[in-house]
Design a protein around this motif. Structure first.
Motif, short mmCIF file in Angstrom:
data_model
loop_
_atom_site.label_atom_id
_atom_site.label_comp_id
_atom_site.label_asym_id
_atom_site.label_seq_id
_atom_site.Cartn_x
_atom_site.Cartn_y
_atom_site.Cartn_z
N LEU A 22 0.83 -1.20 0.00
CA LEU A 22 0.00 0.00 0.00
C LEU A 22 0.87 1.25 0.00
O LEU A 22 0.58 2.22 -0.70
CB LEU A 22 -0.92 -0.02 1.21
N ALA A 37 1.26 3.94 -3.15
CA ALA A 37 0.91 5.35 -2.95
C ALA A 37 2.06 6.26 -3.37
O ALA A 37 1.86 7.28 -4.04
CB ALA A 37 0.55 5.58 -1.49
N GLY A 81 -7.62 0.83 4.11
CA GLY A 81 -6.66 1.57 3.28
C GLY A 81 -6.83 1.28 1.81
O GLY A 81 -6.70 2.17 0.96
N THR A 82 -7.14 0.01 1.48
CA THR A 82 -7.37 -0.36 0.08
C THR A 82 -8.57 0.38 -0.49
O THR A 82 -8.53 0.91 -1.61
CB THR A 82 -7.58 -1.87 -0.05
N MET A 138 -7.71 3.99 -0.99
CA MET A 138 -6.77 4.18 -2.09
C MET A 138 -7.39 3.91 -3.45
O MET A 138 -6.93 4.43 -4.48
CB MET A 138 -5.57 3.27 -1.90
N VAL A 177 -6.52 5.76 -7.19
CA VAL A 177 -5.83 4.90 -8.16
C VAL A 177 -6.58 4.91 -9.49
O VAL A 177 -5.98 5.10 -10.56
CB VAL A 177 -5.70 3.46 -7.62
#
Length: 327
Positions: A140, A144, A265-266, A269, A273
């Motif tokens: 992760l 990032a 967090g995924t 994100m 993305v």
């Protein structure tokens, strides 16, 4: 003890003009004992040419699926048909030369009964090393840093992409190599379940490297096996390709980072993305459209500079953008 048999496995879907260059390079390489070609969909004339090659060349095996089943699924189908002890997965727009195949086989002979993957050095058509042939661990944090371009602003963060690092002289262990040219024992590939077919296009190679290392295997980069990969030749929409890449990244993090905190967090994100990848596609489309307009102007007014003559310079011809499909 006899040399292990090498089977090349290639999966193609609307590859474009470089496809036959790749096919003929593989068939002309003496180290290749078998060439398994998985044709999802290609233009009728190309399919006829592939069928003719299969009819006249006993080491060329053609599998026709009739639909785009995805890269991982296609590779797994090819691996099931292949009979070689070693499998070389090769992109359909990559050119294999005898020296690269020989070097990969020589490096494979150094392995002592362990689970391993060896990736070749993937080159652009200008001779530069392509992004993705050797990479750090995809996490992760590293994703990032890469997507936000933070390594350029804060170099101490490090980059997941190592193509600008000093080139090693010999085989070296790395976290990740590219599926554009990936050598692996067939038995090891089968034992680890092949490519995860939940990835439709992109990231399945990163997944396999991670799975291999998690199980105690090793991943190597071979800098002396140079393989030309044109890239960007596919006739499919770049938006289609890049969207599947983004989806693949989300699936990867969901799989390997399962805690509540990590999956949060995924999810957080995922939005930037997708936006970053779509923005990159839009930028390339606009840039290419501008280049085409400028080229038409040059054709209509040959020899006429677009800059004022008093500057003493002429406009440089627009440079063709080199597309990359690696994360």
């Amino acid at each position: 003890m006899s040399e292990p048999k090498l089977s090349v496995v290639t999966v193609s879907w609307m590859t474009g003009e470089r496809l036959m260059d790749s096919v003929k390079s593989v068939l002309a390489t003496p180290a290749v004992d078998e060439f398994v070609f998985v044709n999802h969909v290609n233009p009728p004339a190309t399919v006829v040419e592939l069928r003719d090659l299969a009819a006249e060349n006993p080491k060329f095996k053609l599998i026709e699926t009739g639909a785009n089943l995805g890269f991982g699924k296609g590779c797994n189908l090819g691996a099931e048909v292949a009979t070689g002890e070693l499998l070389l997965f090769l992109n359909p727009d990559a050119v294999l030369v005898p020296t690269a195949a020989d070097q990969l086989m020589q490096s494979a002979s150094q392995m002592k009964g362990e689970a391993w993957i060896i990736g070749g050095r993937i080159l652009n058509d200008d001779g530069s090393e392509q992004r993705g042939a050797r990479r750090g661990e995809l996490t992760l944090r590293s994703a990032a840093v890469s997507f936000l371009g933070l390594e350029r602003l804060m170099p101490w963060l490090g980059s997941i992409h190592w193509e600008d690092e000093q080139l090693p002289e010999a085989l070296v262990e790395v976290p990740t190599v590219s599926g554009a040219a990936m050598l692996i024992p067939r038995e090891v590939f089968a034992r680890h379940g092949g490519f995860d077919e939940r990835y439709f296009l992109h990231v399945e190679d990163i997944d396999l490297c991670r799975t291999m290392r998690n199980a105690g295997g090793r991943v190597f980069f071979e800098p002396r096996a140079n393989i030309l990969h044109y890239g960007g030749t596919s006739e499919t929409s770049p938006l289609f390709v890049e969207t599947h890449k983004a989806a693949g990244l989300v699936k990867y993090f969901w799989k390997f980072y399962p805690s509540v905190f990590e999956r949060t967090g995924t999810v957080v994100m995922a939005v930037p993305v997708f936006l970053a990848i779509w923005a990159r596609v839009a930028w390339h489309l606009v840039k290419n459209r501008v280049n085409r307009v400028l080229k038409r102007e040059e054709v209509r007014e040959p020899g006429k500079s677009r800059l004022p003559a008093t500057r003493g310079t002429s406009a440089s011809p627009p440079q063709q953008d080199v597309k990359r499909s690696e994360a």
